[in-house]
Scaffold this active site. Structure first.
Site, PDB file in Angstrom:
ATOM      1  N   ASP A   1      84.884  30.574  71.410  1.00  0.00           N
ATOM      2  CA  ASP A   1      84.640  29.231  70.927  1.00  0.00           C
ATOM      3  C   ASP A   1      84.778  29.157  69.406  1.00  0.00           C
ATOM      4  O   ASP A   1      84.081  29.863  68.678  1.00  0.00           O
ATOM      5  CB  ASP A   1      83.220  28.824  71.346  1.00  0.00           C
ATOM      6  CG  ASP A   1      82.951  27.370  71.073  1.00  0.00           C
ATOM      7  OD1 ASP A   1      83.227  26.569  71.970  1.00  0.00           O
ATOM      8  OD2 ASP A   1      82.505  27.056  69.953  1.00  0.00           O
TER       9      ASP A   1
ATOM     10  N   THR B   1      87.761  22.073  68.701  1.00  0.00           N
ATOM     11  CA  THR B   1      87.391  22.677  67.416  1.00  0.00           C
ATOM     12  C   THR B   1      88.485  23.597  66.882  1.00  0.00           C
ATOM     13  O   THR B   1      88.884  23.487  65.724  1.00  0.00           O
ATOM     14  CB  THR B   1      86.116  23.527  67.590  1.00  0.00           C
ATOM     15  OG1 THR B   1      85.228  22.817  68.412  1.00  0.00           O
ATOM     16  CG2 THR B   1      85.475  23.820  66.281  1.00  0.00           C
ATOM     17  N   THR B   2      88.943  24.494  67.731  1.00  0.00           N
ATOM     18  CA  THR B   2      89.963  25.439  67.287  1.00  0.00           C
ATOM     19  C   THR B   2      91.226  24.687  66.875  1.00  0.00           C
ATOM     20  O   THR B   2      91.823  24.973  65.837  1.00  0.00           O
ATOM     21  CB  THR B   2      90.279  26.438  68.422  1.00  0.00           C
ATOM     22  OG1 THR B   2      89.051  26.914  68.951  1.00  0.00           O
ATOM     23  CG2 THR B   2      91.102  27.587  67.932  1.00  0.00           C
TER      24      THR B   2
ATOM     25  N   ASP C   1      80.353  21.240  76.484  1.00  0.00           N
ATOM     26  CA  ASP C   1      81.741  20.816  76.289  1.00  0.00           C
ATOM     27  C   ASP C   1      82.204  20.001  77.488  1.00  0.00           C
ATOM     28  O   ASP C   1      82.829  18.950  77.343  1.00  0.00           O
ATOM     29  CB  ASP C   1      82.668  22.034  76.126  1.00  0.00           C
ATOM     30  CG  ASP C   1      82.521  22.684  74.764  1.00  0.00           C
ATOM     31  OD1 ASP C   1      81.629  22.253  74.012  1.00  0.00           O
ATOM     32  OD2 ASP C   1      83.294  23.612  74.454  1.00  0.00           O
TER      33      ASP C   1
HETATM   34  P1  ADP Z   1      89.823  23.868  71.328  1.00  0.00           P
HETATM   35  O1  ADP Z   1      88.673  24.519  70.637  1.00  0.00           O
HETATM   36  O2  ADP Z   1      90.759  23.240  70.353  1.00  0.00           O
HETATM   37  O3  ADP Z   1      89.430  22.960  72.429  1.00  0.00           O
HETATM   38  P2  ADP Z   1      90.843  25.565  73.398  1.00  0.00           P
HETATM   39  O4  ADP Z   1      90.807  27.047  73.362  1.00  0.00           O
HETATM   40  O5  ADP Z   1      89.958  24.874  74.350  1.00  0.00           O
HETATM   41  O6  ADP Z   1      90.641  25.073  71.931  1.00  0.00           O
HETATM   42  O7  ADP Z   1      92.344  25.157  73.704  1.00  0.00           O
HETATM   43  C1  ADP Z   1      92.748  23.829  73.791  1.00  0.00           C
HETATM   44  C2  ADP Z   1      94.230  23.750  73.953  1.00  0.00           C
HETATM   45  O8  ADP Z   1      94.648  24.437  75.142  1.00  0.00           O
HETATM   46  C3  ADP Z   1      94.660  22.308  74.112  1.00  0.00           C
HETATM   47  O9  ADP Z   1      95.821  22.086  73.357  1.00  0.00           O
HETATM   48  C4  ADP Z   1      94.936  22.203  75.595  1.00  0.00           C
HETATM   49  O10 ADP Z   1      95.892  21.215  75.895  1.00  0.00           O
HETATM   50  C5  ADP Z   1      95.461  23.576  75.907  1.00  0.00           C
HETATM   51  N1  ADP Z   1      95.330  23.915  77.333  1.00  0.00           N
HETATM   52  C6  ADP Z   1      94.204  23.945  78.075  1.00  0.00           C
HETATM   53  N2  ADP Z   1      94.486  24.298  79.361  1.00  0.00           N
HETATM   54  C7  ADP Z   1      95.827  24.470  79.442  1.00  0.00           C
HETATM   55  C8  ADP Z   1      96.723  24.839  80.490  1.00  0.00           C
HETATM   56  N3  ADP Z   1      96.299  25.078  81.710  1.00  0.00           N
HETATM   57  N4  ADP Z   1      98.034  24.929  80.181  1.00  0.00           N
HETATM   58  C9  ADP Z   1      98.473  24.687  78.935  1.00  0.00           C
HETATM   59  N5  ADP Z   1      97.672  24.353  77.904  1.00  0.00           N
HETATM   60  C10 ADP Z   1      96.373  24.240  78.142  1.00  0.00           C
END
Ligand code: ADP
Ligand code: MG
Length: 559
Positions: free
Chosen positions: A61, A94-95, A393
């Site tokens: 996270d 966040t990331t 979340d």
């Molecule tokens: P954040 O802290 O920004 O939410 P995450 O590690 O949750 O970071 O990653 C979010 C990113 O991953 C988003 O751009 C989302 O669209 C992408 N994402 C999530 N699940 C999938 C998936 N199954 N296939 C492709 N991209 C995905």
């Protein structure tokens, strides 16, 4: 999993020899993003954070990581602030916000180096972000908020990568169950959800319980039951709420009672019994079945109450007492004498239950105010805590998706589409802001590029293919990180709430604009007094100087 020794992270520190402030600032924000890049998306890896004391936290996270590392560079702190805002206000993205902020600064750095004036650059960034905020809701598509599966996909997208897929899917399903249980006319009120974590037991024992779950393990409360027959369940029960301790009042300032004779002792006993009797009589008079007290209840009194068929639960948390009040219509009283029929709540079901060895009281059957509790289990306190974070979340994104009724395609699809639009928008401007708008488009593509990298795809090839699809009008094409191909993200059910994206892009833009404007850095010395003042408050500040964000959330949840 990468190991980061937290203490070494002061490398994002001040470098006094830096010739250009801009260069140093670009580098600081990039170092920060570099650290988080590999955690992005479903294929993101975890970081192991090791404190000087040897305490270990494994997390994926962004906010968790940034909250724990030691950052001294002031500009890096500006970026961290974006992440914290995102975390507390939106709970997800966040990331992405940090990576985008850093890339916007990086792209800006290049243009500034080539002589573009900061104001022109900010103007261009402003045009781009205005365009984005207008377009985001247009790019979004409706979802069926009554469709459990679709909601699960939204929750799942927000937490993929946190754990293995099966665990994320399991938790997403629990979160959807909880949120759906309390949804009213398309609104989700977090006050209706209580989420509790109990370490121990299996993660897969996590469950959703209808009603308010009041923990009896944390307090010393054990039901004092004179007989095994004491009911475990009360239907159509009447409950009383008491704010103050239910003990025998001792004169203030007197540490011990002086007992000089056996008669004194008898007198004291009689006095105590009398007081307890009054409590029992008062509670019986209003026909209470269950009593929740915010403070302690004397053991003999609990015994007497149990003998009279009244279940007494002591040390109920204030927020739970408030929830009980709201849900049952009961009013907590300060004095037992204030307890009248107008103060009690009626018609609820109360059950004593043991959830995986934890004794709880479940209050349910509220007429208007639905309540649901999510019990998260986990092997260790750390897993239970991380579960809580992940659930938060989920709740956030589900609330957003249900209340908006629309979602955006994830997997870099939205960023790729916005980048395409911005490049064409840029041609409408003939000043230098044109360059800034194109730079913004390039910066947005850092999201699909990073996602591709985490999945072991060639980021350049992935980007080219993605651009081709979007150029051909495939506005929802994104990266399928399993197969390494470009596919429709709605068909793939990779769905994100609009607000998450909106906030992460606007937060990143604001931070970048702020950083770009800085052309010099001056050290200021406060007056002696101010210095002392600051020092004395050090404990309330994080090591990097930012005020610690509160542990709580903008919405109220149980513990
Ligand atoms: P954040 O802290 O920004 O939410 P995450 O590690 O949750 O970071 O990653 C979010 C990113 O991953 C988003 O751009 C989302 O669209 C992408 N994402 C999530 N699940 C999938 C998936 N199954 N296939 C492709 N991209 C995905
Ligand atoms: Mg996320």
């Amino acid at each position: 999993m990468a190991t980061h020794d937290v203490s070494t992270h002061s490398f994002i520190g001040e470098n006094k020899r830096e010739s250009s402030v801009l260069e140093s600032n670009v580098r600081a924000s990039q170092a920060l993003a570099e650290m988080l890049r590999t955690t992005l998306g479903p294929k993101g890896l975890d970081k192991m954070l090791v404190s000087p004391e040897g305490e270990i936290v494994v997390t994926n996270d962004g906010a968790s990581i940034l909250n724990r590392i030691d950052i001294t560079h002031p500009v890096a702190n500006l970026v961290v602030e974006v992440a914290q805002q995102q975390d507390t206000k939106v709970g997800d993205g966040t990331t992405s916000a940090v990576i985008l902020a850093s890339e916007l600064v990086n792209q800006a750095g290049k243009l500034l180096e080539h002589g573009v004036h900061p104001t022109k650059l900010i103007e261009g960034y402003h045009i781009a972000s205005t365009h984005i905020s207008e377009r985001l809701s247009e790019l979004a598509r409706p979802i069926d908020t009554t469709d459990k599966e679709q909601l699960q996909h939204v929750a799942h997208t927000s937490i993929t990568g946190k754990w293995d897929d099966q665990a994320s899917a399991f938790l997403a399903e629990r979160a959807v169950d909880a949120v759906r249980a309390i949804e009213h006319n398309g609104c989700v009120d977090f006050e209706r959800i209580t989420r509790k974590t109990f370490p121990g037991g299996s993660f897969y024992d996590s469950t959703v319980v209808d009603g308010l779950v009041i923990d009896m393990q944390e307090s010393s409360t054990d039901v004092v039951s004179p007989s095994e027959e004491f009911p475990r369940q009360f239907t159509d029960a009447t409950i009383a709420l008491v704010d103050r301790q239910m003990t025998v009042d001792k004169p203030t300032g007197v540490g011990a009672v002086d007992l000089e004779s056996h008669d004194d002792y008898e007198a004291l006993l009689a006095y105590e019994t009398n007081v307890y009797n009054e409590y029992v009589e008062r509670l019986s008079a209003v026909e209470s079945d269950v009593l929740f007290c915010q403070q302690a209840i004397d053991d003999p009194l609990r015994y007497m109450l149990a003998r009279n068929g009244i279940l007494a639960v002591e040390r109920t948390r204030r927020d739970e007492l408030e929830k009980l009040a709201r849900a049952t219509g009961a009013h907590p009283v300060q004095q037992i004498d204030d307890l009248t029929v107008a103060e009690v709540g009626r018609g609820v079901d109360v059950e004593r239950r043991t959830l995986n060895e934890t004794k709880v009281t479940i209050v349910s059957g509220f007429e208007e105010f639905d309540q649901v509790s999510l019990i998260a289990r986990g092997g260790t306190a750390h897993v239970a805590e991380e579960t809580k974070r992940v659930l938060d979340d989920c709740f956030y994104v589900l609330k957003l998706a249900i209340e908006d009724g629309v979602v955006l395609p994830g997997g870099g699809a939205t960023e790729a589409e916005l980048a395409r639009e911005l490049r064409s928008l840029a041609t409408e401007y003939d000043g230098r802001e044109q360059l800034a708008i194109s730079a913004f488009a390039d910066a947005l593509e850092i999201i699909p590029k990073t996602l591709a990298e985490t999945a072991g795809m060639n980021p350049i090839d992935a980007l080219i293919e993605l651009r081709t699809h979007h150029h051909e009008g495939d506005s929802t094409a994104g990266l399928d990180l399993e197969s390494g191909t470009v596919v429709d993200m709605f068909e793939q059910s990779v769905l994100e709430p609009v607000y998450v994206k909106q906030r992460s892009i606007s937060g990143a833009t604001e931070a970048a604009n702020l950083i770009v404007r800085i052309d010099d850095r001056l050290s200021v010395t406060g007056s002696e007094e101010e210095h002392d003042h600051e020092h004395s408050h050090d404990h309330s500040h994080r090591p990097n100087g930012l005020v610690e964000s509160t542990e709580g959330y903008p919405w109220s949840l149980g513990h």
